[in-house]
Design an enzyme around this catalytic site. Structure first.
Site, PDB file in Angstrom:
ATOM      1  N   GLY A 122       0.846  -1.093  -0.177  1.00  0.00           N
ATOM      2  CA  GLY A 122       0.002  -0.051  -0.103  1.00  0.00           C
ATOM      3  C   GLY A 122       0.907   1.224  -0.122  1.00  0.00           C
ATOM      4  O   GLY A 122       2.091   1.334   0.773  1.00  0.00           O
ATOM      5  N   GLY A 188      24.552  -7.224  20.692  1.00  0.00           N
ATOM      6  CA  GLY A 188      23.242  -6.421  21.557  1.00  0.00           C
ATOM      7  C   GLY A 188      22.522  -7.288  22.608  1.00  0.00           C
ATOM      8  O   GLY A 188      22.184  -8.401  22.348  1.00  0.00           O
ATOM      9  N   ILE A 192      15.651  -8.563  22.682  1.00  0.00           N
ATOM     10  CA  ILE A 192      15.773  -9.592  21.622  1.00  0.00           C
ATOM     11  C   ILE A 192      16.881 -10.244  21.639  1.00  0.00           C
ATOM     12  O   ILE A 192      16.934 -11.844  21.634  1.00  0.00           O
ATOM     13  CB  ILE A 192      15.510  -8.970  20.216  1.00  0.00           C
ATOM     14  CG1 ILE A 192      14.088  -8.508  20.152  1.00  0.00           C
ATOM     15  CG2 ILE A 192      15.691  -9.913  19.161  1.00  0.00           C
ATOM     16  CD1 ILE A 192      13.932  -7.540  18.871  1.00  0.00           C
ATOM     17  N   VAL A 245      31.123  -3.756  18.840  1.00  0.00           N
ATOM     18  CA  VAL A 245      31.555  -4.572  17.723  1.00  0.00           C
ATOM     19  C   VAL A 245      31.829  -3.621  16.623  1.00  0.00           C
ATOM     20  O   VAL A 245      31.101  -2.764  16.195  1.00  0.00           O
ATOM     21  CB  VAL A 245      30.322  -5.595  17.250  1.00  0.00           C
ATOM     22  CG1 VAL A 245      30.687  -6.283  15.983  1.00  0.00           C
ATOM     23  CG2 VAL A 245      30.471  -6.482  18.520  1.00  0.00           C
ATOM     24  N   ARG A 279      15.942  -1.755  16.448  1.00  0.00           N
ATOM     25  CA  ARG A 279      15.215  -1.821  15.269  1.00  0.00           C
ATOM     26  C   ARG A 279      14.672  -0.518  14.937  1.00  0.00           C
ATOM     27  O   ARG A 279      14.863   0.564  15.833  1.00  0.00           O
ATOM     28  CB  ARG A 279      13.569  -2.458  15.377  1.00  0.00           C
ATOM     29  CG  ARG A 279      13.761  -4.079  15.792  1.00  0.00           C
ATOM     30  CD  ARG A 279      12.678  -4.992  16.120  1.00  0.00           C
ATOM     31  NE  ARG A 279      11.630  -4.754  14.879  1.00  0.00           N
ATOM     32  CZ  ARG A 279      11.848  -5.651  13.953  1.00  0.00           C
ATOM     33  NH1 ARG A 279      12.836  -6.563  13.964  1.00  0.00           N
ATOM     34  NH2 ARG A 279      10.925  -5.444  12.908  1.00  0.00           N
ATOM     35  N   ASP A 319       5.024   0.198  15.819  1.00  0.00           N
ATOM     36  CA  ASP A 319       6.532   0.891  15.948  1.00  0.00           C
ATOM     37  C   ASP A 319       7.136   1.762  14.873  1.00  0.00           C
ATOM     38  O   ASP A 319       8.349   2.167  14.979  1.00  0.00           O
ATOM     39  CB  ASP A 319       7.005  -0.695  15.333  1.00  0.00           C
ATOM     40  CG  ASP A 319       7.306  -1.579  16.134  1.00  0.00           C
ATOM     41  OD1 ASP A 319       6.918  -1.491  17.549  1.00  0.00           O
ATOM     42  OD2 ASP A 319       8.160  -2.664  16.139  1.00  0.00           O
ATOM     43  N   HIS A 451      -4.289 -18.664  47.682  1.00  0.00           N
ATOM     44  CA  HIS A 451      -3.151 -19.068  48.332  1.00  0.00           C
ATOM     45  C   HIS A 451      -3.345 -20.929  47.750  1.00  0.00           C
ATOM     46  O   HIS A 451      -4.369 -21.270  47.912  1.00  0.00           O
ATOM     47  CB  HIS A 451      -2.927 -19.132  49.880  1.00  0.00           C
ATOM     48  CG  HIS A 451      -1.924 -19.914  50.474  1.00  0.00           C
ATOM     49  ND1 HIS A 451      -0.548 -19.333  50.392  1.00  0.00           N
ATOM     50  CD2 HIS A 451      -1.975 -21.049  51.003  1.00  0.00           C
ATOM     51  CE1 HIS A 451      -0.052 -20.352  50.930  1.00  0.00           C
ATOM     52  NE2 HIS A 451      -0.607 -21.280  51.552  1.00  0.00           N
TER      53      HIS A 451
HETATM   54  P1  FAD Z   1       4.607  -5.036  12.495  1.00  0.00           P
HETATM   55  O1  FAD Z   1       4.560  -5.998  13.396  1.00  0.00           O
HETATM   56  O2  FAD Z   1       6.062  -4.931  12.016  1.00  0.00           O
HETATM   57  O3  FAD Z   1       3.762  -5.094  11.311  1.00  0.00           O
HETATM   58  C1  FAD Z   1       3.754  -4.363  10.100  1.00  0.00           C
HETATM   59  C2  FAD Z   1       3.233  -4.865   8.903  1.00  0.00           C
HETATM   60  O4  FAD Z   1       2.974  -3.864   7.980  1.00  0.00           O
HETATM   61  C3  FAD Z   1       4.126  -5.978   8.239  1.00  0.00           C
HETATM   62  O5  FAD Z   1       3.465  -7.120   7.941  1.00  0.00           O
HETATM   63  C4  FAD Z   1       4.845  -5.265   7.057  1.00  0.00           C
HETATM   64  O6  FAD Z   1       5.018  -6.061   6.165  1.00  0.00           O
HETATM   65  C5  FAD Z   1       3.424  -4.335   6.603  1.00  0.00           C
HETATM   66  N1  FAD Z   1       3.817  -3.050   5.741  1.00  0.00           N
HETATM   67  C6  FAD Z   1       4.802  -2.464   5.945  1.00  0.00           C
HETATM   68  N2  FAD Z   1       4.791  -1.457   4.943  1.00  0.00           N
HETATM   69  C7  FAD Z   1       3.918  -1.779   4.322  1.00  0.00           C
HETATM   70  C8  FAD Z   1       3.219  -1.186   3.082  1.00  0.00           C
HETATM   71  N3  FAD Z   1       3.624  -0.064   2.347  1.00  0.00           N
HETATM   72  N4  FAD Z   1       2.295  -1.853   2.474  1.00  0.00           N
HETATM   73  C9  FAD Z   1       1.621  -2.970   2.956  1.00  0.00           C
HETATM   74  N5  FAD Z   1       2.181  -3.483   3.959  1.00  0.00           N
HETATM   75  C10 FAD Z   1       3.247  -3.152   4.865  1.00  0.00           C
HETATM   76  N6  FAD Z   1       6.912  -7.247  21.325  1.00  0.00           N
HETATM   77  C11 FAD Z   1       6.310  -7.383  22.302  1.00  0.00           C
HETATM   78  O7  FAD Z   1       5.238  -6.833  22.935  1.00  0.00           O
HETATM   79  N7  FAD Z   1       6.262  -8.838  22.849  1.00  0.00           N
HETATM   80  C12 FAD Z   1       7.204  -9.676  22.549  1.00  0.00           C
HETATM   81  O8  FAD Z   1       7.619 -10.746  23.224  1.00  0.00           O
HETATM   82  C13 FAD Z   1       8.310  -9.307  21.511  1.00  0.00           C
HETATM   83  N8  FAD Z   1       8.890 -10.360  21.008  1.00  0.00           N
HETATM   84  C14 FAD Z   1       9.821  -9.720  19.624  1.00  0.00           C
HETATM   85  C15 FAD Z   1      10.405 -10.857  19.284  1.00  0.00           C
HETATM   86  C16 FAD Z   1      11.189 -10.492  18.234  1.00  0.00           C
HETATM   87  C17 FAD Z   1      12.247 -11.478  17.821  1.00  0.00           C
HETATM   88  C18 FAD Z   1      11.089  -9.265  17.384  1.00  0.00           C
HETATM   89  C19 FAD Z   1      11.756  -8.900  16.139  1.00  0.00           C
HETATM   90  C20 FAD Z   1      10.145  -8.453  18.122  1.00  0.00           C
HETATM   91  C21 FAD Z   1       9.386  -8.519  19.177  1.00  0.00           C
HETATM   92  N9  FAD Z   1       8.497  -7.682  19.886  1.00  0.00           N
HETATM   93  C22 FAD Z   1       7.941  -8.140  20.652  1.00  0.00           C
HETATM   94  C23 FAD Z   1       8.091  -6.418  19.112  1.00  0.00           C
HETATM   95  C24 FAD Z   1       7.008  -6.573  18.102  1.00  0.00           C
HETATM   96  O9  FAD Z   1       6.893  -7.384  17.172  1.00  0.00           O
HETATM   97  C25 FAD Z   1       6.500  -5.229  17.642  1.00  0.00           C
HETATM   98  O10 FAD Z   1       6.729  -4.215  18.542  1.00  0.00           O
HETATM   99  C26 FAD Z   1       5.120  -5.250  16.944  1.00  0.00           C
HETATM  100  O11 FAD Z   1       5.246  -6.240  15.855  1.00  0.00           O
HETATM  101  C27 FAD Z   1       4.798  -3.915  16.177  1.00  0.00           C
HETATM  102  O12 FAD Z   1       3.820  -3.774  15.589  1.00  0.00           O
HETATM  103  P2  FAD Z   1       3.403  -2.971  14.282  1.00  0.00           P
HETATM  104  O13 FAD Z   1       1.989  -3.623  13.841  1.00  0.00           O
HETATM  105  O14 FAD Z   1       3.572  -1.908  14.294  1.00  0.00           O
HETATM  106  O15 FAD Z   1       4.498  -3.529  13.049  1.00  0.00           O
HETATM  107  P1  AMP Z   2      17.306  -3.050  22.029  1.00  0.00           P
HETATM  108  O1  AMP Z   2      17.563  -1.403  21.554  1.00  0.00           O
HETATM  109  O2  AMP Z   2      16.879  -2.908  23.322  1.00  0.00           O
HETATM  110  O3  AMP Z   2      16.908  -3.838  20.903  1.00  0.00           O
HETATM  111  O4  AMP Z   2      19.127  -3.420  22.226  1.00  0.00           O
HETATM  112  C1  AMP Z   2      19.932  -3.258  21.383  1.00  0.00           C
HETATM  113  C2  AMP Z   2      21.397  -3.272  22.128  1.00  0.00           C
HETATM  114  O5  AMP Z   2      22.202  -3.399  21.054  1.00  0.00           O
HETATM  115  C3  AMP Z   2      21.548  -2.035  22.730  1.00  0.00           C
HETATM  116  O6  AMP Z   2      21.530  -2.138  24.218  1.00  0.00           O
HETATM  117  C4  AMP Z   2      22.884  -1.432  22.221  1.00  0.00           C
HETATM  118  O7  AMP Z   2      23.601  -0.667  23.350  1.00  0.00           O
HETATM  119  C5  AMP Z   2      23.499  -2.582  21.652  1.00  0.00           C
HETATM  120  N1  AMP Z   2      24.417  -2.291  20.293  1.00  0.00           N
HETATM  121  C6  AMP Z   2      24.124  -1.390  19.587  1.00  0.00           C
HETATM  122  N2  AMP Z   2      25.270  -1.329  18.542  1.00  0.00           N
HETATM  123  C7  AMP Z   2      26.380  -2.173  18.937  1.00  0.00           C
HETATM  124  C8  AMP Z   2      27.574  -2.606  18.648  1.00  0.00           C
HETATM  125  N3  AMP Z   2      28.261  -2.243  17.696  1.00  0.00           N
HETATM  126  N4  AMP Z   2      28.146  -3.581  19.624  1.00  0.00           N
HETATM  127  C9  AMP Z   2      27.610  -3.902  20.499  1.00  0.00           C
HETATM  128  N5  AMP Z   2      26.402  -3.891  21.013  1.00  0.00           N
HETATM  129  C10 AMP Z   2      25.683  -2.776  20.383  1.00  0.00           C
END
Ligand code: FAD
Ligand code: AMP
Length: 475
Positions: A122, A188, A192, A245, A279, A319, A451
């Site tokens: 979109g 990091g 995550i 790093v 991210r 996000d 409890h």
């Molecule tokens: P997203 O989930 O990123 O969704 C966005 C969607 O929009 C995607 O499907 C993307 O493809 C789509 N999109 C983007 N641009 C377009 C476009 N132009 N057209 C059509 N589609 C599009 N959060 C927690 O709260 N608890 C957790 O335990 C947790 N664990 C995580 C573990 C990992 C490994 C990671 C990477 C993240 C984790 N998070 C967790 C964070 C969480 O996943 C995000 O905060 C959340 O997904 C954000 O939701 P969102 O809808 O903003 O974006």
């Molecule tokens: P978060 O933002 O919670 O996902 O955590 C990412 C982590 O990566 C933070 O604690 C950062 O300080 C760390 N980080 C970012 N750049 C580097 C790097 N070059 N080497 C090691 N750690 C890093």
């Protein structure tokens, strides 16, 4: 099918899909466009959270924790397990099934609510027109009265350590390993990095975690971070703080990661590398010319406290906007926007967003921590209760950690709750509810807790705020 909708949501993650469902519940005509594609090219709603984040990571955390407990905890229960074996392919298949069930569930929810699902890209144009391009390349112009942008985020790359999808991967890649890497480096030590490091360490990888900051978990309460460090060490996670790093050298069989710390330059040789340094908002291709939607200096879509962008009738959530990158924050914003669009009252309480780290022990908090409150000069009182004093935790063979409550010294209002211990992510819900209603520690003290439960630790911590705990010493 009509090309006119009351609401078009771009993004079908935990920000976008709940916004679409709530808007439909509010009687509006809604389309939700989502461009997610799996590794095999198949489309799926659910975004990062369902496909490559929260859900698959929790599936692997659960499986790996079960193995760890079987190896290290069963004996204490008088259970002897011999010849325990790991079947990674099956573990990954279980995870994939959970993800598929969850993402297909969204399509079923859309159908029931009357949301039109559109899989493809979109792009917002001027005048709230939306260009939709499906995965076959077919383009259509749609018109919306209101647009919700929920495009999410993407992993940040580290200069000098480029992703190659094989040896150097992002968090999604680290959820897809088909075998346990003998030696793993996680860059990091954020949420995550610690969760993924825990998964592969429990499954047997020698795991080094390199973190640029000198302090572990700076966003957590200091006492919690200290306790967590002890448990990560016991698990065998080799966390090196102050380690920045700088480069990766990819050899034929291994990768050499170079980093610097206060003592100079070092390197570590591993089989695989996970870059988990954070991210950033994902907005590539989202905005056409003259939409009036502005980005801030860090690339987030600029919004006010109600998630209104700088363009009229265009909203943004999750996000891709300021605030913590958490699925439940995205969801609350999405639902609130859908209600506001329908003229209903809605508010997101940004002061009561819980954070959870699904390590073992689990870590969870809501509100401010002791260091933040002291730095702000706030007069506070604190109460803690160790799980070692909880009958249920002992029965579960999970006595590590504690629950800590911080309240205002004068009004007694709860300002922060910090838990490290069994099921901390579940226990924190009570604290969030308490803070949502501006509860005092006395309110929790006067609430009956069943409890024996882990939740009694919350009750006793509240009592400890006033030095009235029954099951622990009041210090
Ligand atoms: P997203 O989930 O990123 O969704 C966005 C969607 O929009 C995607 O499907 C993307 O493809 C789509 N999109 C983007 N641009 C377009 C476009 N132009 N057209 C059509 N589609 C599009 N959060 C927690 O709260 N608890 C957790 O335990 C947790 N664990 C995580 C573990 C990992 C490994 C990671 C990477 C993240 C984790 N998070 C967790 C964070 C969480 O996943 C995000 O905060 C959340 O997904 C954000 O939701 P969102 O809808 O903003 O974006
Ligand atoms: P978060 O933002 O919670 O996902 O955590 C990412 C982590 O990566 C933070 O604690 C950062 O300080 C760390 N980080 C970012 N750049 C580097 C790097 N070059 N080497 C090691 N750690 C890093």
């Amino acid at each position: 099918m009509s090309d006119n909708f009351d609401v078009i949501v771009i993004g079908g993650g935990p920000g976008g899909y709940p916004a679409a469902i709530r808007a439909a519940q509010n009687g509006l005509t809604v389309a939700c466009i989502d461009g997610w594609r799996n590794r095999d090219g198949s489309p799926a709603f659910g975004g990062t959270c369902l496909n490559a984040g929260c859900i698959p990571s929790k599936a692997l955390l659960e499986s790996s924790e079960l193995l760890h407990r079987a190896q290290h905890e069963f004996a204490a229960h008088g259970l002897r397990v011999e010849g325990i074996a790991m079947d990674i392919a099956k573990m990954q298949q279980r995870k994939a099934n959970i993800v598929r069930q969850s993402t297909q569930g969204i399509l079923a929810l859309f159908k029931a609510a009357g949301v039109t699902p559109l899989q493809g890209r979109g792009r917002l144009l001027a005048g709230r027109q939306v260009e939709f391009t499906d995965h076959a390349g077919q383009m259509r112009r749609l018109q919306a009265r209101q647009v919700v942008l929920a495009s999410g985020s993407e992993p940040m790359a580290l200069p000098g350590v480029p992703f190659d999808g094989d040896r150097i991967v992002d968090s999604w890649g680290a959820l897809e390993f088909q075998e346990v890497p003998p030696r793993l480096c996680v860059i990091g030590a954020g949420v995550i990095g610690l969760e993924l490091g825990s998964v592969w360490r429990r499954l047997g990888a020698e795991t080094v975690v390199l973190e640029a900051l000198e302090q572990l978990l700076p966003m957590a309460d200091g006492q919690v971070a200290k306790e967590a460090a002890r448990h990560f060490k016991r698990l065998g996670l080799d966390i090196r703080l102050g380690a920045r790093v700088t480069a990766a050298v990819v050899g034929e069989k291994e990768v050499t990661i170079r980093y610097t710390d206060a003592k100079g330059e070092h390197s570590v040789v591993v089989d695989r590398v996970v870059v988990a340094i954070g991210r950033r908002p994902f907005t590539a291709g989202l905005l056409g010319e003259d939409t009036g939607v502005q980005l801030d200096a860090r690339g987030f879509i600029e919004v006010d406290e109600h998630c209104r962008t700088t363009a009229a009738e265009v909203w943004a959530v999750g996000d891709c906007v300021r605030g913590p990158m958490l699925a439940h924050k995205a969801r609350e914003e999405g639902v609130a926007v859908a209600d506001r669009i329908a003229g209903r009252y809605a508010e997101v309480n940004y002061r009561a967003i819980p954070g959870v780290i699904y390590t073992a022990p689990e870590i969870a908090w809501v509100g401010q921590n002791e260091e933040q409150l002291r730095a702000a000069g706030r007069a506070i009182k604190t109460g803690s209760f160790p799980f070692a004093a909880s009958g249920r935790a002992r029965a579960m063979e999970a006595p590590a950690g504690f629950c800590k409550i911080i309240a205002d010294a004068g009004s007694d209002e709860i300002l922060g709750v910090h838990v490290i211990g069994p099921m901390a992510g579940e226990l924190i819900a009570e604290a969030v509810l308490a803070m949502e209603y501006s509860a005092s520690s006395e309110d929790l003290q006067r609430t009956i807790h069943a409890h024996p439960t882990l939740a009694e630790a919350m009750h006793e911590a509240a009592l400890a705020v006033d030095k009235r705990a029954i099951d622990a010493l009041n210090r």
